[in-house]
Motif scaffolding. Structure first.
Motif, PDB file in Angstrom:
ATOM      1  N   GLY A  24       0.835  -1.190   0.000  1.00 27.89           N
ATOM      2  CA  GLY A  24       0.000   0.000   0.000  1.00 27.89           C
ATOM      3  C   GLY A  24       0.873   1.244   0.000  1.00 27.89           C
ATOM      4  N   TYR A  25       0.239   2.416  -0.002  1.00 27.63           N
ATOM      5  CA  TYR A  25       0.980   3.675   0.073  1.00 27.63           C
ATOM      6  C   TYR A  25       1.448   3.903   1.514  1.00 27.63           C
ATOM      7  N   ILE A  26       2.712   4.310   1.652  1.00 30.07           N
ATOM      8  CA  ILE A  26       3.253   4.638   2.973  1.00 30.07           C
ATOM      9  C   ILE A  26       4.076   5.924   2.871  1.00 30.07           C
ATOM     10  N   HIS A  27       4.326   6.566   4.008  1.00 29.49           N
ATOM     11  CA  HIS A  27       5.070   7.816   4.042  1.00 29.49           C
ATOM     12  C   HIS A  27       6.525   7.620   3.631  1.00 29.49           C
ATOM     13  N   CYS A  28       7.162   6.595   4.167  1.00 25.50           N
ATOM     14  CA  CYS A  28       8.520   6.170   3.794  1.00 25.50           C
ATOM     15  C   CYS A  28       9.651   6.993   4.406  1.00 25.50           C
ATOM     16  N   ASP A  29       9.356   8.028   5.178  1.00 24.41           N
ATOM     17  CA  ASP A  29      10.459   8.803   5.755  1.00 24.41           C
ATOM     18  C   ASP A  29      10.024   9.462   7.061  1.00 24.41           C
ATOM     19  N   LEU A  30       9.523   8.661   7.991  1.00 21.56           N
ATOM     20  CA  LEU A  30       9.060   9.200   9.269  1.00 21.56           C
ATOM     21  C   LEU A  30      10.246   9.384  10.208  1.00 21.56           C
ATOM     22  N   ASN A  31      11.092  10.335   9.860  1.00 25.86           N
ATOM     23  CA  ASN A  31      12.202  10.681  10.739  1.00 25.86           C
ATOM     24  C   ASN A  31      11.799  11.879  11.598  1.00 25.86           C
ATOM     25  N   PRO A  32      12.506  12.149  12.699  1.00 22.78           N
ATOM     26  CA  PRO A  32      12.081  13.202  13.635  1.00 22.78           C
ATOM     27  C   PRO A  32      12.002  14.602  13.039  1.00 22.78           C
ATOM     28  N   HIS A  33      12.647  14.822  11.882  1.00 25.58           N
ATOM     29  CA  HIS A  33      12.564  16.134  11.241  1.00 25.58           C
ATOM     30  C   HIS A  33      11.243  16.310  10.495  1.00 25.58           C
TER      31      HIS A  33
ATOM     32  N   PRO B 284       6.733   1.062   9.419  1.00 22.45           N
ATOM     33  CA  PRO B 284       7.149   0.962  10.825  1.00 22.45           C
ATOM     34  C   PRO B 284       8.638   0.661  10.968  1.00 22.45           C
ATOM     35  N   ALA B 285       9.194  -0.118  10.030  1.00 24.34           N
ATOM     36  CA  ALA B 285      10.624  -0.425  10.108  1.00 24.34           C
ATOM     37  C   ALA B 285      11.467   0.840   9.961  1.00 24.34           C
ATOM     38  N   ILE B 286      11.076   1.725   9.042  1.00 23.52           N
ATOM     39  CA  ILE B 286      11.808   2.977   8.843  1.00 23.52           C
ATOM     40  C   ILE B 286      11.694   3.852  10.096  1.00 23.52           C
ATOM     41  N   ALA B 287      10.472   3.960  10.635  1.00 19.43           N
ATOM     42  CA  ALA B 287      10.281   4.753  11.851  1.00 19.43           C
ATOM     43  C   ALA B 287      11.053   4.154  13.026  1.00 19.43           C
ATOM     44  N   MET B 288      11.087   2.826  13.117  1.00 22.14           N
ATOM     45  CA  MET B 288      11.841   2.162  14.180  1.00 22.14           C
ATOM     46  C   MET B 288      13.338   2.419  14.021  1.00 22.14           C
ATOM     47  N   SER B 289      13.815   2.398  12.785  1.00 23.18           N
ATOM     48  CA  SER B 289      15.225   2.698  12.528  1.00 23.18           C
ATOM     49  C   SER B 289      15.571   4.098  13.009  1.00 23.18           C
ATOM     50  N   GLU B 290      14.665   5.045  12.734  1.00 28.07           N
ATOM     51  CA  GLU B 290      14.911   6.430  13.139  1.00 28.07           C
ATOM     52  C   GLU B 290      14.897   6.571  14.661  1.00 28.07           C
ATOM     53  N   SER B 291      14.047   5.795  15.331  1.00 29.33           N
ATOM     54  CA  SER B 291      14.013   5.863  16.798  1.00 29.33           C
ATOM     55  C   SER B 291      15.312   5.320  17.390  1.00 29.33           C
TER      56      SER B 291
END
Length: 444
Positions: free
Chosen positions: A237-246, A333-340
């Motif tokens: 599906g469509y996802i944001h792909c860059d949920l970093n803190p910025h 979620p994996a990208i967001a988890m990586s950023e955390s």
């Protein structure tokens, strides 16, 4: 796949920004300030009241966004991103409202002519010649969203949980997005995780500290996800792909007796050795019950001398959908988890912080056991992108402070992750999820 050319965006003066906003949107600028941006140019403008085109003027002002040359090359990509922004704003998920031009266009293409102190612009059609700087740039106007970047506050388990919740809410909403007639953006983008295997040639030609580990991760990612033939179904599906803190905004909200903000999560139901939590405030969940607080003596990292006893910092918005694409849902979620992990405060358990993000996500959107089982690998794959593309960017521009700021931490975390068995990580995430009262997928 070749690396994308270096994005360029010309610096614009207050005068040309004022002219653009007046000509395209009929708004008269009172003040203008350039905002920080990695590749684009963003200008926060406050305008005079009274305008028939926009109705009531946004009191917080607007952001004039001038996209970089690379992301402006294919207007079809910009058109899809714009359609998603308009769709999500109507769902009330804390995304910016787009303001059309006086002619009703959601964005326009501009070419800029810069001659010393003389500046001008021309509207460019999709097939027209580029400007004198050799580029065309997509331009759009968005209402300014109040708040602070998540990167400006100390990351906490509660904020990680909320980040996971927001990621799942966005993905769930986008499952109903109708992209008929629109191009799926990002098919050839270097940062798209489905294109991870294209990093092999970069690793081969560069001296990379973790070359062997990176190649092993790429091989495993390809065999277990991209070329999976075991009959396991992974949702797309469509996802944001860059949920970093910025790209995530937080705001201070005041709790009251009627209940918390919708952004306020449940507290964990028990203390966990992997995720010590002590809430600064007892928060009330959306069902009106008060979960028990942790007994840990660790001070809350969200504490601030500027917060009153009834105030709490919450995730309030999401920005920058420029990397959005249609792909495997579990990558978000994996990208967001990586950023955390990358932005975890020193001394805090970074893998547990990733578990808090996953817990928030699973509280809103279910993943299968097979999907969750692959997340440790996907996180390592994301760190491969940080290392390979980061090293490439720094070789092109040694003064790139953005890349330099996370390159060393990415090396440190990748090295550690490669030595932690996946089953150990999964058990830790399961314990964190249970502390929140969230179901963790098990093998059937």
């Amino acid at each position: 796949m070749a690396m994308r050319p270096k994005p360029r965006t010309p610096p614009l003066s207050v005068a040309i920004v004022t002219t653009l906003v007046r000509d395209l949107y009929g708004l008269h600028v009172q003040s203008c300030k350039e905002l920080d941006s990695f590749m684009d140019r963003n200008y926060h403008v406050v305008v005079k009241a009274g305008n028939e085109h926009v109705g009531e003027v946004c009191a917080e002002g607007y952001v004039l966004k001038v996209l970089n040359s690379v992301d402006s090359r294919d207007p079809a990509d910009v058109r899809t991103e714009t359609a998603v922004l308009q769709y999500l704003y109507g769902r009330g998920l804390g995304t910016p409202r787009l303001v059309p031009t006086t002619d009703g266009h959601p964005f326009v293409l501009c070419s800029f002519q810069l001659h010393g102190h003389q500046e001008s612009y021309e509207l460019a059609g999709e097939e027209e010649q580029e400007g004198e700087d050799g580029e065309k740039h997509a331009v759009r106007l968005l209402e300014f969203m109040p708040g602070r970047p998540l990167s400006s506050v100390r990351l906490t388990p509660h904020l990680c949980f909320q980040l996971g919740v927001r990621a799942a809410q966005l993905t769930t909403a986008l499952m109903e997005f109708d992209d008929s007639g629109l191009k799926v953006p990002g098919e050839t983008w270097t940062w798209k995780m489905e294109n991870l295997t294209n990093l092999r040639h970069i690793v081969e030609i560069r001296e990379t500290t973790f070359r062997e580990q990176i190649v092993d991760v790429i091989d495993a990612f390809e065999s277990k996800l991209l070329k999976n033939n075991t009959g396991k179904a992974f949702k797309r599906g469509y996802i944001h792909c860059d949920l970093n803190p910025h790209n995530v905004l937080v705001s201070t909200v005041t709790e009251n007796n009627s209940g918390p903000s919708l952004t306020t999560p449940l507290l964990p139901t028990s203390s966990s050795s992997t995720a010590p939590l002590t809430p600064e405030h007892t928060q009330v969940d959306n069902k009106g019950t008060t979960p028990p607080s942790s007994s840990s003596s660790t001070p809350s990292s969200s504490s601030s001398p500027f917060l009153t006893s009834s105030e709490v910092v919450c995730v309030s918005g999401v920005l920058d959908f420029g990397d959005m694409t249609k792909t495997y849902v579990m990558l978000d979620p994996a990208i967001a988890m990586s950023e955390s992990i990358l932005h975890c405060p020193e001394g805090e358990p970074s893998d547990a912080f990733a578990g808090h993000v996953l817990s928030g996500y699973l509280s809103e959107l279910k993943l299968s056991h097979e999907e969750v089982e692959l997340l440790p690998l996907v996180i390592k794959a994301r760190f491969c992108q940080h290392l390979v593309l980061g090293q490439h960017a720094l070789s092109q521009d040694p003064h790139n402070q953005y890349m330099a700021s996370f390159f060393a931490p990415a090396q440190r975390h990748f090295s550690r992750l490669c030595h932690v068995p996946d089953d150990v990580t999964l058990r830790q995430w399961r314990d964190v999820a249970h502390s929140w009262g969230v179901h963790f997928p098990q093998e059937s």
